[in-house]
Design an enzyme around this catalytic site. Structure first.
Site, PDB file in Angstrom:
ATOM      1  N   GLN A  96      30.061  98.351  17.661  1.00  0.00           N
ATOM      2  CA  GLN A  96      29.581  98.180  16.296  1.00  0.00           C
ATOM      3  C   GLN A  96      28.057  98.097  16.267  1.00  0.00           C
ATOM      4  O   GLN A  96      27.454  98.060  15.194  1.00  0.00           O
ATOM      5  CB  GLN A  96      30.170  96.904  15.694  1.00  0.00           C
ATOM      6  CG  GLN A  96      31.684  96.906  15.609  1.00  0.00           C
ATOM      7  CD  GLN A  96      32.224  95.555  15.176  1.00  0.00           C
ATOM      8  OE1 GLN A  96      32.341  95.272  13.986  1.00  0.00           O
ATOM      9  NE2 GLN A  96      32.546  94.721  16.147  1.00  0.00           N
ATOM     10  N   ASN A  97      27.441  98.035  17.439  1.00  0.00           N
ATOM     11  CA  ASN A  97      25.994  97.864  17.531  1.00  0.00           C
ATOM     12  C   ASN A  97      25.276  99.203  17.411  1.00  0.00           C
ATOM     13  O   ASN A  97      25.772 100.231  17.883  1.00  0.00           O
ATOM     14  CB  ASN A  97      25.633  97.203  18.866  1.00  0.00           C
ATOM     15  CG  ASN A  97      26.284  95.845  19.018  1.00  0.00           C
ATOM     16  OD1 ASN A  97      26.548  95.162  18.026  1.00  0.00           O
ATOM     17  ND2 ASN A  97      26.568  95.452  20.245  1.00  0.00           N
ATOM     18  N   HIS A 114      29.069 102.478  13.985  1.00  0.00           N
ATOM     19  CA  HIS A 114      28.124 102.171  12.909  1.00  0.00           C
ATOM     20  C   HIS A 114      26.802 102.928  13.061  1.00  0.00           C
ATOM     21  O   HIS A 114      25.822 102.580  12.411  1.00  0.00           O
ATOM     22  CB  HIS A 114      27.865 100.667  12.841  1.00  0.00           C
ATOM     23  CG  HIS A 114      29.073  99.885  12.396  1.00  0.00           C
ATOM     24  ND1 HIS A 114      29.200  98.526  12.581  1.00  0.00           N
ATOM     25  CD2 HIS A 114      30.202 100.284  11.769  1.00  0.00           C
ATOM     26  CE1 HIS A 114      30.365  98.128  12.096  1.00  0.00           C
ATOM     27  NE2 HIS A 114      30.988  99.175  11.600  1.00  0.00           N
ATOM     28  N   ALA A 226      28.711  86.072  26.833  1.00  0.00           N
ATOM     29  CA  ALA A 226      29.144  87.381  27.335  1.00  0.00           C
ATOM     30  C   ALA A 226      28.609  87.654  28.724  1.00  0.00           C
ATOM     31  O   ALA A 226      29.288  88.282  29.550  1.00  0.00           O
ATOM     32  CB  ALA A 226      28.703  88.481  26.366  1.00  0.00           C
TER      33      ALA A 226
END
EC number: 2.3.1.286
Length: 241
Positions: A96-97, A114, A226
């Site tokens: 999504q980055n 995106h 992460a």
């Protein structure tokens, strides 16, 4: 966690890039607390004030040079390479980055649903090109030589994400689906785990700083940074064969 897995789809969100120093959009101190998304990230906002929208995206684009991939990005790139070398397996990153940190870490199979901040698109001829320079309403498309149609190659609110058909095929075929650094409240990405579950063949794992809104939909969920979770998880996968 069973294994080995040969078809892996990894969904990544802002949480994985935040540890490289990038501002997120939805955190309590994120970008949407500083600007109105309706003004800078919608087709209507662009129509009303294109210069303002260009300035916002130009700052994101030119700022990318100051950030580097982190251990989580690098671990996913390693997993992709070793899967292919060991058993012809495939790892696909659906992100999504809009940054390029996955690619800079060495990942080759990446879909930016995106869009990409380091690319621009001409709405007149459809040409997509890489660009690290500031653009504006006077920018001329290198292909059709028409000014006024070049925009950031990103998906704004009210627009359809990219690659949805291909993502659907990959979700149906995977045997492991991993979600990393996502809030679980942005659709359609938030619905991917449901889509995987409907096919009934893949193990599902969430790796997140804290449980997402959809954490209970995953067969397995782990919490932490992460940069800690992803390398450890990759080691487990590779150890399992």
């Amino acid at each position: 966690m069973a294994g080995p897995y040969r078809r892996i789809v990894v969904l990544t969100g802002a949480g994985i890039s935040k540890e490289s120093g990038l501002d997120t959009f939805r955190d309590k101190d994120g970008l949407w607390t500083k600007v109105r998304l309706e003004d800078v990230a919608t087709p209507g906002g662009f129509a009303r004030n294109p210069d303002y929208v260009h300035d916002f995206h130009n700052s994101l684009r030119t700022g990318m040079a100051g950030y580097s991939p982190n251990a989580a990005h690098e671990a996913l790139a390693r997993l992709e390479a070793e899967l292919a070398a060991r058993n012809g397996g495939r790892l696909l990153v659906v992100t999504q980055n809009v940054d390029d940190l996955h690619e800079r870490a060495g990942s080759r199979n990446v879909l930016h649903m995106h869009g990409e901040i380091l690319k621009i698109r001409c709405e007149n001829c459809g040409t997509v090109a890489e660009s690290r320079e500031a653009i504006g309403t006077a920018t001329i498309c290198a292909t059709c030589t028409t000014p006024g149609y070049v925009r950031p190659h990103v998906v704004w609110f009210e627009e359809m994400p990219f690659h949805m058909a291909k993502i659907g095929v990959e979700l149906a075929a995977c045997d492991l689906f991993v979600s990393i650094g996502t809030s679980g409240n942005v659709y359609p990405a938030a619905g991917f785990v449901d889509e995987v579950r409907r096919h009934g063949r893949a193990h599902t794992v969430e790796l997140n700083l804290e449980p997402s809104e959809g954490a209970t939909l995953f067969a397995e969920a782990r919490q932490g940074p992460a940069t800690d979770l992803v390398p450890a998880f990759v080691e487990e996968l590779l150890a399992a064969g």
